[in-house]
Scaffold this active site. Structure first.
Site, PDB file in Angstrom:
ATOM      1  N   SER A  99       0.823  -1.277   0.159  1.00  0.00           N
ATOM      2  CA  SER A  99       0.087  -0.016  -0.179  1.00  0.00           C
ATOM      3  C   SER A  99       0.900   1.389  -0.142  1.00  0.00           C
ATOM      4  O   SER A  99       0.174   2.457  -0.213  1.00  0.00           O
ATOM      5  CB  SER A  99      -0.924   0.116   1.201  1.00  0.00           C
ATOM      6  OG  SER A  99      -2.043  -0.845   1.020  1.00  0.00           O
ATOM      7  N   LYS A 102      -0.133   3.721  -2.634  1.00  0.00           N
ATOM      8  CA  LYS A 102      -1.107   4.750  -2.373  1.00  0.00           C
ATOM      9  C   LYS A 102      -0.299   6.148  -2.244  1.00  0.00           C
ATOM     10  O   LYS A 102      -1.022   7.234  -2.453  1.00  0.00           O
ATOM     11  CB  LYS A 102      -1.885   4.403  -1.335  1.00  0.00           C
ATOM     12  CG  LYS A 102      -2.613   3.221  -1.618  1.00  0.00           C
ATOM     13  CD  LYS A 102      -3.824   3.086  -0.664  1.00  0.00           C
ATOM     14  CE  LYS A 102      -4.750   1.812  -0.569  1.00  0.00           C
ATOM     15  NZ  LYS A 102      -4.233   0.633  -0.264  1.00  0.00           N
ATOM     16  N   SER A 159      -6.118   3.741   4.397  1.00  0.00           N
ATOM     17  CA  SER A 159      -5.470   2.932   3.139  1.00  0.00           C
ATOM     18  C   SER A 159      -6.554   2.055   2.495  1.00  0.00           C
ATOM     19  O   SER A 159      -6.537   1.084   2.059  1.00  0.00           O
ATOM     20  CB  SER A 159      -4.443   1.716   3.651  1.00  0.00           C
ATOM     21  OG  SER A 159      -3.755   1.286   2.880  1.00  0.00           O
TER      22      SER A 159
END
Length: 416
Positions: A99, A102, A159
């Site tokens: 993640s 992101k 997230s």
């Protein structure tokens, strides 16, 4: 039964070495797996073998070696203001970003906000693809009325893969088009070990990054979109009645930390990208591949402490401040004051500033005189015989060329 707070659950989770979670409905976590996803909350780093060898590219002979972090796959400690690397271990090793992907999704969203193509209060439609993104979620669906501001909170704090897809589709039309923008921006930043294949970081063997590239991206966000930190410093977020804790365990551990992002899959291990304001320095620490959140948090803290204790940011040059006088018979007064043409701030070992020296190589033809601001040569700044940086040496005043009378007087003076 009394409900626990997000912070208390985060601290408990950190102590247990598990990913933090706080939701009022069943939730598979910011980098944990929904039943249809491939990543798990029991993920461990894929890399094995001896620990990466630590190094400090800007250390001097009095600087201790950076921390050896045997449980991490790779790490980088960077100064956010100067971009200097204070410590590194396997900085270019290609690893799964999870993640941390992101970060780039958020960066592009903020670019769209800055250029006016996106508005914070703009309502974004939620497609079926966003609704069913899988993995971590902020719990939006096709009936949701959700703004860009809410999506950024869901993206950065909890997230949300659904938030990532919704933002990508709003900005670029399709996820595929958005991924092209991600890779273009990564290349422009010099992220040479990064390839993005999706907008959320769900497992894909073709997607990879490095600790150095994560630090480079983080520095660009801090420099160009500092408002990111206003969100990433928050320890929880509530959307549609569901409160979730931030997935960054360092926030609850260290008040100097105000961002930035975490990532966890089987391939990536427990990755933390953190930034902290320590004294006069903003530091960025990227730790990849830890076995637990607690181990990665400890690694982040070891790096931040190392940077704070052994390095400092020093302004070694101030634009327009005189550092020398150039004598020349070609000038009417015979001299012109000289100084650097720009401010220079460097990250240095804490004991090094007093040992910096400079020399000037003059290249200008002064026969026609000189004007204030004209480049006369190059100033080279050196530490212990090693060149640190250079700056243009400029004239700090207008000086006319020597007149015939002045030249004659100077010649006659040699005979008196």
């Amino acid at each position: 039964m009394k409900k626990s707070t997000g912070i208390s659950l985060m601290v408990l989770s950190l102590a247990m070495g598990a990913a933090p979670a706080l939701a009022k409905t069943p939730h598979y976590g910011a980098h944990a797996a929904a039943p249809n996803a491939q990543n798990k909350d029991t993920a461990t780093a894929a890399a094995s073998g001896p620990p990466p060898v630590p190094d400090s590219p800007i250390a001097d002979k009095n600087t201790p070696t950076p921390p050896t972090l045997p449980q991490a796959t790779a790490y980088v400690l960077m100064d956010a203001a100067t971009g200097a690397i204070l410590a590194e271990a396997a900085p270019n090793l290609q690893v799964a970003p999870a993640s941390l992907t992101k970060l780039m999704t958020a960066h592009i969203a903020y670019q769209a906000l800055h250029d006016g193509s996106l508005k914070m209060d703009q309502v974004v439609p939620v497609s079926a693809a966003a609704w069913h993104a899988g993995g971590s979620t902020m719990f939006i669906d096709t009936t949701s009325t959700v703004t860009v501001d809410q999506l950024l909170h869901g993206l950065i704090i909890v997230s949300g893969n659904d938030a990532a897809v919704a933002l990508a589709e709003q900005i670029a039309g399709t996820q595929g088009a958005f991924v092209q923008i991600m890779n273009k921006d990564a290349a422009a930043m010099g992220m040479t070990n990064t390839v993005f294949t999706n907008v959320d970081g769900l497992p894909d063997p073709a997607e990879h990054t490095s600790a150095l590239d994560v630090a480079i991206l983080s520095r660009n966000i801090i420099k160009d979109e500092p408002e990111f930190l206003n969100i990433s410093k928050e320890q929880s977020y509530t959307y549609n009645g569901i409160t979730q804790a931030s997935w960054n365990p360092v926030l609850a551990h260290d008040p100097t930390v105000d961002g930035m992002k975490t990532g966890l899959t089987d391939a990536s291990g427990h990755c933390i990208d953190a930034t902290a304001l320590r004294g006069n320095m903003r530091l960025i620490a990227a730790v990849m591949g830890g076995p637990t959140w607690a181990a990665s948090t400890a690694a982040i803290e070891a790096l931040l402490d190392y940077g704070q204790k052994f390095f400092t940011d020093e302004q070694i040059a101030t634009a327009g401040q005189q550092v020398a006088t150039l004598a020349s018979g070609a000038l009417n007064t015979g001299t012109v004051p000289v100084g650097p043409g720009k401010d220079i701030t460097l990250t240095l070992p804490s004991d090094a500033a007093a040992r910096i020296t400079h020399n000037i190589a003059y290249t200008a033809d002064l026969t026609p005189g000189t004007t204030k601001g004209e480049t006369l040569g190059i100033i080279t700044y050196t530490l212990d015989g090693k060149t640190l940086t250079t700056a243009p040496a400029i004239a700090l005043a207008d000086e006319a060329p020597a007149s015939f009378v002045t030249k004659l007087k100077r010649k006659l003076s040699k005979y008196i």
